[in-house]
Every structure is written in C-alpha cells, then in structure tokens.
Enzyme design. Structure first.
Site, PDB file in Angstrom:
ATOM      1  N   ASP A 221       0.799  -1.226   0.000  1.00 49.08           N
ATOM      2  CA  ASP A 221       0.000   0.000   0.000  1.00 49.08           C
ATOM      3  C   ASP A 221       0.833   1.278   0.000  1.00 49.08           C
ATOM      4  O   ASP A 221       0.309   2.385   0.066  1.00 49.08           O
ATOM      5  CB  ASP A 221      -0.967   0.021   1.184  1.00 49.08           C
ATOM      6  N   GLU A 281      20.263  -6.840  10.588  1.00 54.59           N
ATOM      7  CA  GLU A 281      21.689  -6.519  10.545  1.00 54.59           C
ATOM      8  C   GLU A 281      21.895  -5.040  10.840  1.00 54.59           C
ATOM      9  O   GLU A 281      21.022  -4.213  10.565  1.00 54.59           O
ATOM     10  CB  GLU A 281      22.275  -6.859   9.165  1.00 54.59           C
TER      11      GLU A 281
END
Length: 328
Positions: A221, A281
């Site tokens: 969206d 990460e």
C-alpha cells in the site's frame, strides 16, 4: 527460455539448501526456467553484487536462498535498477520473517521452492533509507533502539545451534537495560519529539518471529507502519509485550504511537546515538530518512495462504504453545 539465478548462502540453515540444491534446481527447471546457482562468499555484499550482475545480464528470476540477511542483500542489489526481475525466496535462516510474510514453508527449502509452481506473485513494498549520499534498502523491518541490537548481538554459532531461542535469550537480557534516546520523528501527518525506548518501521506483519506486532499490515500500500514506543520502564515494556501477544492490543497503549506513513525522518537529539537495525543486521546510525517504495519488487508468494488473518494466526499459535506447556 526464461533464466533463473539462485543466490544461496552455503552456511545457512545447517547447510540444508546446499544438500538439496540439485532437487531445487529441478523445481525451477520444471517451472520453465533455465536455472543456475551462485554460492555467496565472505566478500561484503557478495549476494547484492551477484544479484545486480544477474539482473543486468537479463535473468528473469532471482532466487534468494538463505536467511533474511541474504534476502536483504539481494533486494539491495536489485532495488536501484530500473528494470528489476522477479524474486523468489527459499528460507534457511533463524527467524525467516520475510518467508513468514509471503506464507512460504520455513523449515523445508525444497517445499518453499515448489511455490513457484503455483504461479502466484505479489508486488511488495520496499523501504529506502537515505543518509547523505548513501542509499540502502530493506524489505521487512527497520528498528532503532536498544532492543534492535538483539539480532547482531547474537553470535552466528549461537544462532545456528539454538535458532530463535538465541534471540529470545538475548532479548530478555537487553529489555532489562533499555536506554531511552531523545529523538525527533517526522512522519506524513505529524511529528513526535521526546524520549523513545524503541522505534519500528515495518513493511510486513512479521517482526522478530511475531505476526501481531503489526496486525493490520498491508504488503503493497506504499505505507510503513510506524511504531514509536515512548520512554517506558520494564513493567510498561512487559505490559506492551503481553498486549501484543494477546491479539495486537498494544496498538491502543498510551505509551505507543502507531501510524501509517510513506516517509519518516528520524533525528536523534542531544548527541544521543541511535543504531539502526535493517532486516536483522546493523545498518548504521540515525539521522536517516525512510521512504516506502510502493510495489517495488514482484515476489513469488503463496497468495492462497495469505487470506487467514495474521492476528488470529498469532493468537492461535500462542494458545497452542500454552496448551503444550500445560500438558508437560
């Protein structure tokens, strides 16, 4: 004939993908792709470099096989390109959040590969991060704050041996020493300035193995789900966790700001350091600007499995685990 390139981490998932590679190659050949494979190397951004090379060479499908970190690298290799091939995912990591969002089998690499035979895809939003002249991308979650350090604070060996339990242990340790950071957060329809314990920008409903942190997430969206956890003590943090498990009720907690937004700018104040975790990460330190790139990459997905409400799934799983404990 169409061509597919499998980019795989040979050390992921106790080397399960490596063992099943011949069968996986046969699946993509059956789907109509002339298929080859590339094993990532210790060289930084090895998967990203190969993904870009394969895309620029005209491959029609890039398969990221490994954990969320491998998928993130492939997304970073493809996202800057004007002509981006379709992607597929074969999960072989610890939490496999992105595979969960795509409703893929998470413990059986060969079965995950077979989803290509269903001919179902979805165009997924991708997050873009800009800091000065540097641009990065993420496909699932950006997190800022002490708890965001969980994934890169867990040693690789511990991840391999103990899986998701390793994250839970480290998370329980860090939640007791959350250090609020003073920050300014600017989003589409407003801004917040003050002490924050945690900030999330989510593109899917699957965050850290849970599907109820963002119970109303939409994958395409063009809007992040932004969660700002205001300065909270340990009891308040644990209350939010309990509300999250109990059907996503945390979104009404007064200590939480819950917004839908296309762009976000995060500016630490008072020289506070705010580390950014991108898909598990370390991704640098704020300040940063985040933009949701709507329907940026088309992914192979189990569309028929996406109809079940994520909150009900999370609640059902929680009840099942509780029942298991009761029987012991």
């Amino acid at each position: 004939m169409k061509r597919a390139r499998i980019i795989y981490n040979p050390t992921s998932g106790r080397e399960a993908i490596k063992r099943e590679m011949l069968d996986i190659l046969a699946v993509y050949e059956k789907a109509g792709y002339e298929t080859s494979a590339f094993a990532t190397t210790p060289e930084p951004m090895s998967a990203a470099t190969e993904a870009r090379r394969a895309a620029e060479s005209g491959f029609d499908l890039i398969v990221a096989a490994g954990g969320d970190g491998t998928i993130n690298e492939v997304v970073n290799g493809l996202s800057p390109l004007k002509n981006r091939p379709m992607m597929a995912v074969i999960p072989a990591g610890t939490t496999n959040d992105y595979a969960r969002a795509l409703k893929l089998p998470r413990d059986e690499p060969l079965e995950a590969a077979k989803i290509i035979l269903q001919n179902e895809t979805i165009k997924m939003d991708i997050g873009q991060i800009d800091k000065g002249s540097e641009t990065k991308y993420f496909m699932n979650i950006a997190a800022l704050g002490t708890i965001s350090e969980v994934t890169y604070a867990v040693p690789s060996l511990m991840k391999s041996l103990y899986g998701y339990l390793a994250y839970l242990v480290k998370g329980a340790e860090l939640i007791t020493r959350v250090k609020p950071v003073n920050a300014r957060v600017i989003f589409d329809d407003g801004e917040y300035s003050g002490k924050t314990s945690m900030i999330f920008l989510a593109l899917t409903n699957s965050v850290g193995g849970f599907e109820s942190i963002v119970p109303d997430a939409k994958l395409d969206d063009g809007r992040f789900t932004l969660l700002i956890i205001k300065e909270s003590n340990l009891a308040q943090m644990l209350q939010m966790v309990a509300q999250m498990i109990n059907g996503g009720k945390h979104i009404d907690n007064p200590r939480l700001i819950y917004k839908k937004t296309n762009q976000v700018e995060i500016l630490p104040l008072d020289n506070d350091q705010m580390k950014v975790n991108l898909d598990g990460e370390y991704g640098g330190d704020a300040p940063m600007r985040f933009t949701d790139l709507q329907q940026h990459i088309e992914f192979v997905a189990n569309r028929s499995g996406m109809s079940e409400n994520s909150v009900s799934v999370a609640k059902r799983k929680f009840v099942e685990e509780a029942e298991k404990l009761d029987t012991k």
